[in-house]
Design an enzyme around this catalytic site. Structure first.
Site, short mmCIF file in Angstrom:
data_model
loop_
_atom_site.label_atom_id
_atom_site.label_comp_id
_atom_site.label_asym_id
_atom_site.label_seq_id
_atom_site.Cartn_x
_atom_site.Cartn_y
_atom_site.Cartn_z
N SER A 47 65.16 4.91 31.43
CA SER A 47 66.41 4.77 32.30
C SER A 47 66.87 3.31 31.43
O SER A 47 65.85 2.32 32.03
CB SER A 47 66.43 4.64 33.26
OG SER A 47 68.00 4.51 33.98
N TYR B 297 63.48 4.81 42.36
CA TYR B 297 63.46 5.82 40.39
C TYR B 297 63.49 4.18 39.35
O TYR B 297 63.17 4.52 38.62
CB TYR B 297 65.43 5.70 40.75
CG TYR B 297 65.75 6.48 38.74
CD1 TYR B 297 65.29 7.96 38.49
CD2 TYR B 297 66.28 5.61 38.18
CE1 TYR B 297 65.68 8.44 37.29
CE2 TYR B 297 67.19 6.43 37.03
CZ TYR B 297 66.79 7.60 36.73
OH TYR B 297 66.75 8.23 35.48
N1 LIG Z 1 71.83 11.49 33.39
C1 LIG Z 1 71.97 10.01 32.84
O1 LIG Z 1 72.53 9.11 32.59
C2 LIG Z 1 70.44 9.14 32.99
C3 LIG Z 1 70.10 8.17 32.15
C4 LIG Z 1 68.91 7.48 32.60
C5 LIG Z 1 67.96 8.70 32.57
N2 LIG Z 1 67.90 9.49 32.30
C6 LIG Z 1 67.08 10.64 32.43
O2 LIG Z 1 66.94 11.92 31.97
C7 LIG Z 1 65.91 12.82 32.01
C8 LIG Z 1 67.46 14.25 31.63
O3 LIG Z 1 68.49 14.27 32.74
P1 LIG Z 1 69.57 15.19 33.10
O4 LIG Z 1 70.89 13.95 33.10
O5 LIG Z 1 69.97 14.97 31.72
O6 LIG Z 1 69.67 15.83 33.96
P2 LIG Z 1 70.03 17.44 35.09
O7 LIG Z 1 71.43 17.45 33.62
O8 LIG Z 1 70.40 17.04 35.63
O9 LIG Z 1 68.84 18.45 33.86
C9 LIG Z 1 67.43 17.94 34.53
C10 LIG Z 1 67.33 18.96 33.81
O10 LIG Z 1 65.56 18.92 34.06
C11 LIG Z 1 65.41 20.66 34.93
N3 LIG Z 1 64.22 20.20 35.38
C12 LIG Z 1 64.50 19.55 37.32
N4 LIG Z 1 63.39 19.59 37.35
C13 LIG Z 1 62.52 20.13 37.26
C14 LIG Z 1 61.24 19.81 37.41
N5 LIG Z 1 60.52 19.75 38.48
N6 LIG Z 1 60.47 20.92 36.80
C15 LIG Z 1 61.02 21.08 35.04
N7 LIG Z 1 62.06 20.61 35.54
C16 LIG Z 1 62.63 20.79 35.87
C17 LIG Z 1 66.58 20.86 35.03
O11 LIG Z 1 66.18 22.53 35.57
P3 LIG Z 1 66.30 23.06 37.06
O12 LIG Z 1 66.96 22.51 37.94
O13 LIG Z 1 66.05 24.34 36.29
O14 LIG Z 1 64.65 22.77 36.71
C18 LIG Z 1 67.36 21.21 34.05
O15 LIG Z 1 67.15 21.55 32.97
C19 LIG Z 1 65.80 12.78 33.60
O16 LIG Z 1 64.78 12.11 33.05
C20 LIG Z 1 66.20 10.88 34.54
O17 LIG Z 1 66.09 10.72 35.21
C21 LIG Z 1 69.93 10.11 32.91
#
Ligand SMILES: NC(=O)c1ccc[n+]([C@@H]2O[C@H](COP(=O)([O-])OP(=O)(O)OC[C@H]3O[C@@H](n4cnc5c(N)ncnc54)[C@H](OP(=O)(O)O)[C@@H]3O)[C@@H](O)[C@H]2O)c1
Length: 258
Positions: free
Chosen positions: A149, A162
């Site tokens: 991130s 985080y």
């Molecule tokens: N979005 C941003 O702006 C951003 C910025 C920096 C970093 N990130 C990082 O990017 C990554 C993905 O984020 P995203 O924004 O794509 O999130 P998201 O849209 O909320 O998707 C999260 C995914 O992870 C799964 N998940 C959640 N908890 C889980 C667990 N315990 N075991 C297995 N799967 C799990 C969810 O499915 P279920 O809930 O059904 O399990 C879903 O498929 C994360 O590491 C986040 O910290 C995101």
């Protein structure tokens, strides 16, 4: 194209596991990896969501396979890697993408919440990647990627746990690269800026944050999950074999400007 030349960045014949791939960044990366020819194991906690993501991908011609497990359960995730290898073959690419968030002011942050975020975003990623790396090292090839991130690069309030976990991932890939590169295994981090997903819904539905973000980002918009996907596919490819221990920031220029 002359005979014998294969397309650049092809992942044909490769097997990938993308954690947290039923939506958001993980799903976009899974689609791109599969479009490049890889078989991609789709993961999330909800079996129904995993199966419907797999069915939708297969309808579009993508080689998606299901594997629901909770990444936070290190025993389950180690078993899942073993099961994937038994049923589908050697795992070539691990994109350890799933992550959780907990926003709270530093002085109000409960230790139990700090520990929960560190246990998931750092310890569980370490255990999953270590297990995958052991098998990759014996085969002399592999690609491991984490989702870091920009909050590991730029401070922002209410994100103390985080940031600690994501910053540790950024540092970890540098250290791991020293032990994995001799065995032909690369490890890198993708560091997203602000990406419009379920995880950030509270932010993009807040008009004042939305306005601030669009002004603050030189590209003038939120990132989309697809903005990350090509970077993941590139770092997973054979052509990126000399790139390891690095963080690739994908943020529309946000961290490059004051
Ligand atoms: N979005 C941003 O702006 C951003 C910025 C920096 C970093 N990130 C990082 O990017 C990554 C993905 O984020 P995203 O924004 O794509 O999130 P998201 O849209 O909320 O998707 C999260 C995914 O992870 C799964 N998940 C959640 N908890 C889980 C667990 N315990 N075991 C297995 N799967 C799990 C969810 O499915 P279920 O809930 O059904 O399990 C879903 O498929 C994360 O590491 C986040 O910290 C995101």
């Amino acid at each position: 194209m002359s005979e014998g030349l294969r397309p650049l960045f092809s992942l044909k014949g490769r097997l990938a596991l993308v954690t947290g791939s039923t939506r958001g960044i993980g799903l976009a990366a899974a689609e791109t990896l599969a479009r490049q020819g890889a078989t991609v194991v789709i993961n999330g906690r909800e079996p129904e969501a995993v199966h419907s993501t797999v069915a939708e991908g297969q309808r579009s011609g993508l080689d998606f396979r299901p594997m629901s497990f909770d990444v936070g359960d290190t025993t389950a995730s180690v078993q899942a890697v073993d099961q994937i290898e038994q049923e589908l073959g050697p795992l070539d690419i691990l994109f350890a993408n799933a992550g959780i968030q907990h926003r709270e002011a530093l002085l109000e942050f409960e230790l139990s919440d700090f520990q929960r975020v560190i246990a998931f975003n750092l310890t569980a990623q370490w255990a999953l990647a270590q297990h995958a790396a052991r098998a990759m090292v014996t085969r002399g090839r592999g690609r491991i990627l984490f989702t870091g991130s920009i909050t590991a690069v730029l401070g922002r309030e209410r994100l103390s746990a985080y940031t600690a976990a994501k910053g540790a991932l950024h540092a970890m890939v540098r250290q791991w690269s020293t032990e994995l590169a001799p065995a032909g295994v690369t490890i890198n981090t993708i560091a997203p800026g602000y990406i419009r997903t379920e995880l950030t819904k509270a932010l993009w539905t807040d008009p004042s944050f939305d306005e601030w973000l669009q002004k603050r980002t030189p590209a003038g918009r939120w990132g989309l999950p697809q903005d990350l996907a090509a970077a993941v596919a590139f770092l997973a490819s054979d052509e990126a074999g000399f790139i390891t221990g690095q963080t690739l920031v994908v943020d529309g220029g946000l961290s490059s400007t004051m």
